[in-house]
Enzyme design. Sequence first.
Site, PDB file in Angstrom:
ATOM      1  N   GLU A  41       0.830  -1.211   0.000  1.00 52.41           N
ATOM      2  CA  GLU A  41       0.000   0.000   0.000  1.00 52.41           C
ATOM      3  C   GLU A  41       0.866   1.264   0.000  1.00 52.41           C
ATOM      4  OE1 GLU A  41      -3.666   1.804   2.759  1.00 52.41           O
ATOM      5  OE2 GLU A  41      -2.408   0.174   3.513  1.00 52.41           O
ATOM      6  N   LYS A 112      -9.367   2.192  -2.426  1.00 50.65           N
ATOM      7  CA  LYS A 112      -9.633   1.587  -1.122  1.00 50.65           C
ATOM      8  C   LYS A 112     -11.033   1.970  -0.652  1.00 50.65           C
ATOM      9  CE  LYS A 112      -7.306   1.043   3.384  1.00 50.65           C
ATOM     10  NZ  LYS A 112      -6.087   1.432   4.156  1.00 50.65           N
ATOM     11  N   CYS A 148      -5.393  -3.238   2.040  1.00 52.50           N
ATOM     12  CA  CYS A 148      -5.251  -3.331   3.499  1.00 52.50           C
ATOM     13  C   CYS A 148      -6.584  -3.555   4.220  1.00 52.50           C
ATOM     14  CB  CYS A 148      -4.533  -2.097   4.035  1.00 52.50           C
ATOM     15  SG  CYS A 148      -3.793  -2.358   5.676  1.00 52.50           S
TER      16      CYS A 148
END
Length: 560
Positions: A41, A112, A148
Amino acid sequence: MKIFLAQQNYHIGNFESNTRKIIQAIKEAKEQGGDLILFSEMSVCGYPARDFVEFNDFIGRCYTAVNEIKEHADTIGVLVGGPARNTQHRGKNLFNAAFFLYEKEIKAEVHKTLLPTYDVFDEYRYFEPSFNWQVIPFKGKKLAVTICEDIWNLGDNPLYRTCPMDILMEQQPDIMLNLSASPFDYTHDEDRKSVIKANVLKYRLPMFYCNAVGSQTEVVFDGASLVFDKDANLCRALPMFGEALEAVVLNDDGSIAGSVLEPASRVPDKELVPETLEPELNISQVYDALLLGIRDYFGKMGFSKAILGSSGGIDSAVTLAIACDALGAENVRAILMPSPYSSTHSVDDAVQLSKNLGNPYDILRINEVYQAFLNTLQPIFGDLPFSLAEENIQSRGRGNLLMAIANKFGYILLNTSNKSELATGYGTLYGDMAGGLGVLGDCYKLQVYALARYINRNREIIPASIITKAPSAELRPNQKDSDSLPEYESLDQLLYQYIEKRLGPAEIKAQGFDGALVDRTLRMVNANEYKRNQFCPIIRVSPKAFGVGRRVPIVGKYLV
């Protein structure tokens, strides 16, 4: 399909270094016949970049890096992380994104969805959640790419209302790929395995998980990237606390070529949440995290030499030993500063420690400095009895001497305060609380003793007398820590319930702790927030550290 995991240590804002590392890994993967390479990330800029992302120039340089990297993504697919501009004209200006590069083009952009705002995270401050979810077609496979936190929303009580993998499953993906920057704490190795296992069992797809490694001031990333097959067997585990590049072959049936490291039955089913403080828990990982924290703080800031006050006590001894391991003993200078109340054995112990480690040390007696302060203050202090003021003069005098030497020779002062002391305010502002980096500030006293035993696992480095003697600040005759604080065996357990478990006084008392002890301890913790607010960055090793991850009011009335 041959997939590479590139577990790399990035430097926030150092685009040249980060880009160079990424391109080198791509070259190596191509030389070995790789089809796809996965980075962590925010890999192009480092994580967490925090308010840097509010600078348009910073975002522009991120795009420049991505464009440079894509020129090397010709015959291999590349997934790198970075901020992406929001062109939809609604919501925040940026996304936390993964860029899929192939045939020298940006083929896809993944945003994300789940933006954490707890503990050390503050992503919703900067980023807009994704509102579009698409698998990425690549070489006959459909890739479900997440970032994540996107995979951490499973279980009985999901933190978010959306689960991106649920949406992506409607498009029948073949593989899950996760770019992560998930910080270390001493429970996290088990946590991430249980979360990835839960995802694999739910979706019946293999997962490739690439985590960042390296320390960014107080936050340590431990790497430990993982690969699971479709049956939730752990097939690959990259090392903790180090960079690595590893190839994994994914078979068409979702299995992973090679032997299984841990069958699904042995992989944890749930996150590790200790009910009480377990001082020895993953203590080798704690040591390695502190080692990396010091090493990266110095390396990324351009420092090379450290200084600290060596008292002959357990905290300075453990700090000195770790610093020597991290930076080289020749680069760590210990200053022994005995006062009129210092015991001879403490000086002897500190000298022996430095001889065992091989680091340079000096002895500066502060008797005259201390007396000069008293003489100067006598017209104001008069005949008032000896008190905390005189004790703290010794500590502040030492702090001044340490900072003077640091300024003169270009050292960085390492602070040696532990979490028990910081919690209760058992420290002197501008004295023993001075420093550029808090090494043990997230380790309770019992964990400091555990670290000392770990350091001595092969031979005696820290003299046994340092470990066995009663802790003392030695600022007045016959002083012991227990004169001002509860015994650490009780104190640390109580603090753990309040700080890590976030239990209130009634809940803690219900566990059997003495009511008066609970009230006294919690008053100390909350009354001393003003001290911690002025403290240096602390290397985070627990699920709840002082600093950016714990935000309580300085002037709050609660429990005081």
